[in-house]
Design an enzyme around this catalytic site. Structure first.
Site, short mmCIF file in Angstrom:
data_model
loop_
_atom_site.label_atom_id
_atom_site.label_comp_id
_atom_site.label_asym_id
_atom_site.label_seq_id
_atom_site.Cartn_x
_atom_site.Cartn_y
_atom_site.Cartn_z
N TYR A 157 54.75 118.77 82.86
CA TYR A 157 53.92 118.27 84.16
C TYR A 157 53.73 116.69 83.98
O TYR A 157 53.19 116.04 83.13
CB TYR A 157 52.44 118.86 83.44
CG TYR A 157 51.37 118.89 84.56
CD1 TYR A 157 51.23 119.75 85.60
CD2 TYR A 157 50.38 117.99 84.65
CE1 TYR A 157 50.19 119.54 86.64
CE2 TYR A 157 49.45 117.40 85.67
CZ TYR A 157 49.38 118.50 86.60
OH TYR A 157 48.30 118.53 87.35
N GLN A 171 52.60 113.75 85.21
CA GLN A 171 51.36 113.12 86.14
C GLN A 171 51.25 111.50 85.58
O GLN A 171 51.65 110.60 86.42
CB GLN A 171 50.17 113.84 86.16
CG GLN A 171 49.15 113.14 86.94
CD GLN A 171 47.99 114.17 87.01
OE1 GLN A 171 47.91 115.23 87.22
NE2 GLN A 171 46.73 113.48 86.58
N THR A 172 50.61 111.55 84.39
CA THR A 172 50.31 110.37 84.06
C THR A 172 51.47 109.02 83.85
O THR A 172 52.70 109.52 83.42
CB THR A 172 49.83 110.18 82.36
OG1 THR A 172 48.91 111.29 82.55
CG2 THR A 172 49.12 109.19 81.82
N SER A 200 43.58 107.69 84.00
CA SER A 200 42.20 108.59 84.78
C SER A 200 42.61 108.41 86.19
O SER A 200 42.12 109.20 86.85
CB SER A 200 41.18 107.88 84.43
OG SER A 200 40.92 107.88 82.91
N GLY A 247 53.87 116.05 77.82
CA GLY A 247 54.58 116.75 76.63
C GLY A 247 55.84 117.66 76.97
O GLY A 247 55.84 118.14 78.10
N ARG A 254 32.93 123.40 45.51
CA ARG A 254 32.85 122.10 44.76
C ARG A 254 31.39 121.79 44.00
O ARG A 254 30.54 122.30 44.64
CB ARG A 254 33.16 120.91 45.62
CG ARG A 254 33.28 119.76 45.29
CD ARG A 254 33.20 118.67 46.59
NE ARG A 254 32.98 117.21 46.34
CZ ARG A 254 32.51 116.63 47.17
NH1 ARG A 254 32.07 116.92 48.38
NH2 ARG A 254 32.27 115.37 46.99
N GLN A 291 24.11 117.76 52.58
CA GLN A 291 25.27 118.38 52.90
C GLN A 291 24.84 119.32 53.87
O GLN A 291 25.50 119.39 54.91
CB GLN A 291 26.00 119.23 51.68
CG GLN A 291 27.23 119.66 51.86
CD GLN A 291 28.44 118.56 51.76
OE1 GLN A 291 27.98 117.29 51.40
NE2 GLN A 291 29.53 119.10 51.69
N GLY A 342 36.55 112.97 48.51
CA GLY A 342 37.95 112.37 48.59
C GLY A 342 38.84 113.29 48.86
O GLY A 342 40.04 112.98 49.65
N GLU A 376 43.13 115.37 80.29
CA GLU A 376 42.30 116.13 81.37
C GLU A 376 40.93 115.40 81.69
O GLU A 376 39.90 116.14 81.67
CB GLU A 376 41.96 117.59 80.98
CG GLU A 376 43.24 118.46 81.19
CD GLU A 376 43.68 118.60 82.62
OE1 GLU A 376 42.96 118.84 83.53
OE2 GLU A 376 44.66 118.52 82.82
#
Lengths: 678, 678
Positions: free
Chosen positions: B149, B151-152, B158, B191, B324, B344, B415, B438
């Site tokens: 596809y 387009q861009t 945009s 893509g 953990r 948390q 970490g 999109e």
């Protein structure tokens, strides 16, 4: 169109003297000159070498634009090469310590040398006796040994007191036996440990005569100085791929396990406490508080790093926002530069202002460190808890804002920010560990909160709050004052802004104290109210940043228009924070909804004032294109042709038809998959 | 300790029927069963093949844990292999379209097939005439051609109307001439374009008889079906490395330039407009609005993806937070599980709640799409603007929250979240483009804002607001009502929560209308107030999410304790948003500071109720370890030994002494750099 400055129009718009601003940013003319000279050196350092055709070719050793295309091993070898070359140049050019530090900074590739100079050497300086310093620093300063800092374990990060590695004194042989009793006690993460370091400062529980004296530092040799193989009973390796392309994968973060490894007694770092020949544990008369001095130092450098990283991202996003155009074309003319959109300004300019704000608070922290050091030498510990809380909080505040800000800058570049060559994905990946190392950012704010609770509790006890908490002495006034802001411009009044921030911070702290008092058990209350305690701590730290920016403006700042620009940035920072944390300001009645709305009006007006100066304000960071490492952030704005150049370099473009076509694409479209061997 | 469930204690604590929750999450028993079956298939699909020793070995084609260690070319080839194998299995097993879609989903590696099925085929379905559909879909559905596809463009994202590529009709030959007039008109990003696609739907300005009719779609063949080489006058390639390790680097996002490429006239997609043999532009009687239907469809799938991605991150962070431990050990016992800390919970549980919230709003959007489709077929366009605004806003809201949420989950893992094998860095890198593609998320919220301004302006005109804006009909009440919340539990009352959200959203929209009216020029006002318009749009969209969650709770939901859990999550979501945007609620007087404080109390209480159910609530997502792809998020919680296993696989651990030692480390420590050839 090489050589054309596509951003010249932007630069011509600037209403201030960029060269003077560069000096303000650098901190001094001297600092500017050193940085400028070393940055150019790194960007253009050529090496002549004979290629395979026996022709001399020019090669830029510090080139880094190929970093994402290197596999882990190649990237690592490339890092070793850069480190060796950097050290060679440092010796050849007889660079000063300051210059050598800048050189490593501009090489801009995480490497074992960062830990050698940044952690191993300072640990010995801070914790070693004079004798130990003499012996080990003379080796380390010439890099005859390479050291790392082995504290964190696989199962133990923030809680240093929970480390499991042991160092048990054996009086029979006058040795310590270093041992990893469990898998979770394996050292895990230390940079430079995985493949390079010959030595480490290892943190382990000191046990002598059957008693555990808690965590202490020991110098342990890890690898042979002859053939680099790990010494017996030491298992060491690299912990594997980390976040991002390139990024920290140039560093050999490592793991390390000891199976009863023996080291001489005198390799325990003995400045604060020692173990005698007989195995007796003897604390020295050096005050333990001295260690806090080191912490203040390290965290001050982290705040300085935050302004570096954020300014770099902002520089890229600002320049590209001036290059990029979207929508708004009239009569076939150009589209609008995206930097002209208020939504873009509303996201970008607060980050530009934050970069400057963090720069100045970092500068102030440097002063604080000097102050703390002098006081410690005079055995004056009175300001230490405040200085400690303040650096912890600022480390947390600035690193969080910087990590988020880099990612925001990436988004502000639209789709192209997602390309590695925009520089932003790698900058984020390299930066974001700062939120976790040297104290997890949430844990640190809790330390600030504890300190604030104590300070509030002691108000009225006759013990006056010091330093950045001095404002709390005016609690009576701050708990009941009403902001006098009546029109948008009133928000440019430093007293009005400070009072609003002080009232908000104090009232939040006082509310926490009140809420804590409802619990019978203080610790349980503290644990239940963790979230609001963190918010109170953040409010206090934001006040510090705002107040230090305002203090900076009170200094003598020369150069046409420079002060005016800094003034605009200062109030953008303050009013942006006010808007972002509006809930705090309103729920504490520090300001009214009407005043909040006036702050927004003022903010928009400030954006318009910054707009023509934006590109010049990022030019003032004085970053070379080499250091910036971004096609989108190029100084000349010549973005699009360069994006194509970068694209062509991708290995996938080595051939027109990709590897794998015959095995996987052709059978697919020819409907021959059923018989294909996949 | 293989086979031991280290999280069994957590699972035993759960107060609800996890199997029933799995079905609620999947949407139906059928959906659950298909997903469950296909996920297992992908996780364990073995291929027998003869190795170089002529021995049959078992090989898991869909294995993905080696992804970060592959160079770009290897990774790409690996992707081609997986795609071919997946298609082979789809044919062999005669999978339905639904099953095939799930299979691609669980293979979990961005690839050209995503665009072929997700964009190329739908574009032809939506914009092609019946004849065109017949011809092209029969080729595409068997993958005899592979499409993307396009387009861009390099300089145009945009703003679709700003695209520069032209398709000029040549009546002499009955062809369109497709051309890229500038470098910025190069297609950039599509893509599958870079290395694989044989065809593309290309968006270009249609020019006939000297007139520009704006952007239309054309089917253009790009590569030979015989040898895959690009057709004459087509320049095509890959745009280079993107953010992250592995991640989207498995995809060949491409660039594409045309130099006067001719295609037959009937390759213009002619459902909405056609060009006749003579070159006349003729709009068809198919209403243009039909295109909006496609947009609603695509954005609905994006919202569904958001809940997938966020739930995956939350699953990893929740399980690891239970594994953990840090601090709080008493008398040599274990340290506290980090999931027990309120800080948390305060960060993690709102994300858990958001994952569920987005799931249900996505489900509702699916219904909305059906509704829109039916109405369109009956030529009822009345609800279309509202449906369009609502999907745009929800796409923006959920993708932003998900990208931020994944990164927050990474930080919540401390970490170790920074290790690639935690799964979180790659999940973030793969997910975050959803914020840009999109429709850029800020641009989309401005569309919502425009719609809201129009809706508010029409209040009282007799035209009743529809769908998600229906609440605005009660403007009179909502502008003056006061929240009746008096105690924490009142915040569990759906009417109280909805009213607070409605009042806030409406009041913000009305304030924008008022502020806009102060400008003489509406467009200038809109551009000046962009930032506050975006905030009003977000407030409206958050109301939608909250109201659809509440509506879900009103449905018949069986299973022991399931509804109770969903109820807790619903109010966590709502009260978390309320706290996060407290400034909005307070400045609009929708609630009082006291009520805000009660909301926090209620939130803490809800966290305590969710705590024992947290691990079971993420088990309900039913993710296989293969799909989750995270050492930290393993179902059995056996994290630490597996981290070691992963570390040993790093290429740097192939040898004890690293490559580069002799050239760069030894000369350094032996002080022989001066003479070393670097």
């Amino acid at each position: 169109m090489e050589g054309v400055d596509h951003l010249a129009d932007e630069r011509n718009k600037a209403e201030f003297d960029v060269d003077e601003m560069k000096i303000v940013w650098a901190g001094s003319r001297h600092a500017f000159e050193v940085s400028d000279r070393i940055a150019r050196l790194v960007a253009s350092d050529p090496v002549n070498f004979l290629n395979s055709l026996l022709v001399f070719v020019l090669h830029l050793v510090f080139e880094k634009s190929d970093r994402a295309r290197l596999g882990r091993k190649e990237l690592f070898k490339n890092t070793l090469k850069k480190c060796a070359h950097a050290w060679k140049r440092i010796i050849e050019l007889r660079l000063t310590e300051e210059e050598a530090g800048r050189l490593r900074f501009f090489v801009d590739q995480p490497a074992f040398v960062d830990l050698h100079w940044g952690m191993f050497v300072p640990a010995i300086k801070g914790q070693g006796t004079e004798e130990q310093q003499k012996k080990w620093l003379s080796l380390a300063s010439k890099m005859q040994i390479i050291g790392c800092y082995a504290q964190t374990e696989l199962g133990h990060g923030s809680n240093v007191q929970g480390l499991e590695t042991t160092a048990t004194f054996d009086p029979k042989t006058d040795e310590f036996v270093v041992h990893s009793p469990t898998q979770t006690s394996s050292k895990w993460w230390p940079g430079g440990l995985g493949k390079v370091s010959t030595h480490a400062v290892v943190y382990a529980r000191l046990i002598t005569d059957g008693k555990d004296y808690g965590v202490h530092g020991f110098i342990v040799q890890l690898r042979s100085l002859e053939d680099h193989s790990p010494l017996p009973n030491i298992i060491v390796g690299d912990i594997g791929t980390k976040m991002g392309n390139g990024a920290y994968n140039s560093m050999d973060n490592g793991f390390l396990m000891f199976d009863q490894v023996r080291i001489p007694r005198d390799q325990m770092l003995m400045r604060v406490a020692k173990v005698t020949r007989e195995g007796k544990y003897v604390p020295s008369d050096v005050p333990k508080q001295l260690m806090y001095g080191t912490m203040v130092f390290v965290r001050q450098t982290i705040v300085a790093d935050a302004s570096n990283a954020l300014s770099r991202a902002v520089c890229i996003a600002t320049r590209y926002s001036a290059v990029r155009r979207q929508f708004g074309a009239r009569n076939g003319g150009s589209e609008t530069q995206v930097i002209d959109y208020k939504t873009q300004q509303n996201r970008l300019f607060p980050l530009l202002a934050s970069a400057y704000a963090f720069r100045f608070v970092g500068e102030w922290l440097k002063w604080l460190y000097t102050d703390v050091t002098e006081r410690l030498q005079a055995s004056d510990f009175a300001t230490l808890p405040e200085a400690h809380a303040c650096t912890a909080g600022l480390k947390s505040l600035t690193t969080t804002a910087t990590a988020d800000g880099i990612e925001e800058c990436r988004k502000l570049c639209g789709g192209h920010g997602y390309l590695w060559c925009s520089g932003l994905p790698e900058l984020f990946a390299v930066y974001v560990p700062a939120c976790t190392y040297e104290g997890d950012n949430v844990v640190l704010q809790l330390q600030v909160a504890r300190f604030l609770m104590k300070t509030v509790a002691q108000l009225g006890s006759g013990k006056a709050p010091v330093g950045t908490t001095a404002y709390m002495a005016r609690a009576e006034h701050l708990l009941q004052c009403r902001s006098g802001v009546q029109k948008a411009e009133d928000w440019l009044n430093p007293a009005a802004v400070l009072e609003a921030f002080e009232a908000r911070a104090l009232r939040m702290a006082v509310t926490c104290v009140k809420n804590l008092s409802k619990f019978e058990n203080q610790e349980q209350g503290f644990s239940e109210l963790l979230a609001e305690l963190v918010e109170a701590a953040i409010a206090h730290c934001q006040l510090i940043v705002v107040s230090k920016f305002i203090a900076k403006l009170e200094q003598d700042i020369g150069g046409k228009g420079v002060k005016k620009q800094l003034n605009n940035l200062c109030y953008i920072y303050a009013l942006y924070i006010l808007h972002k944390h509006l809930g705090d300001f309103l729920s504490t009645n520090s300001i009214t909804p009407k005043q909040a709305s006036l702050a927004n009006d003022q903010l928009r007006s400030l954006y318009s004032q910054v707009r023509p100066n934006a590109v010049a304000l990022v030019d003032a960071f004085n970053y070379t294109d080499h250091y910036l490492g971004s096609v989108l952030g190029r100084y000349d704005g010549n973005v699009y042709p360069k994006l194509f150049e970068e694209a062509w370099k991708d290995p996938l473009n080595d051939s027109v038809v990709p590897d794998g076509y015959h095995e996987y694409i052709r059978p697919l479209i020819k409907q021959q998959l059923r018989t294909a061997r996949l």
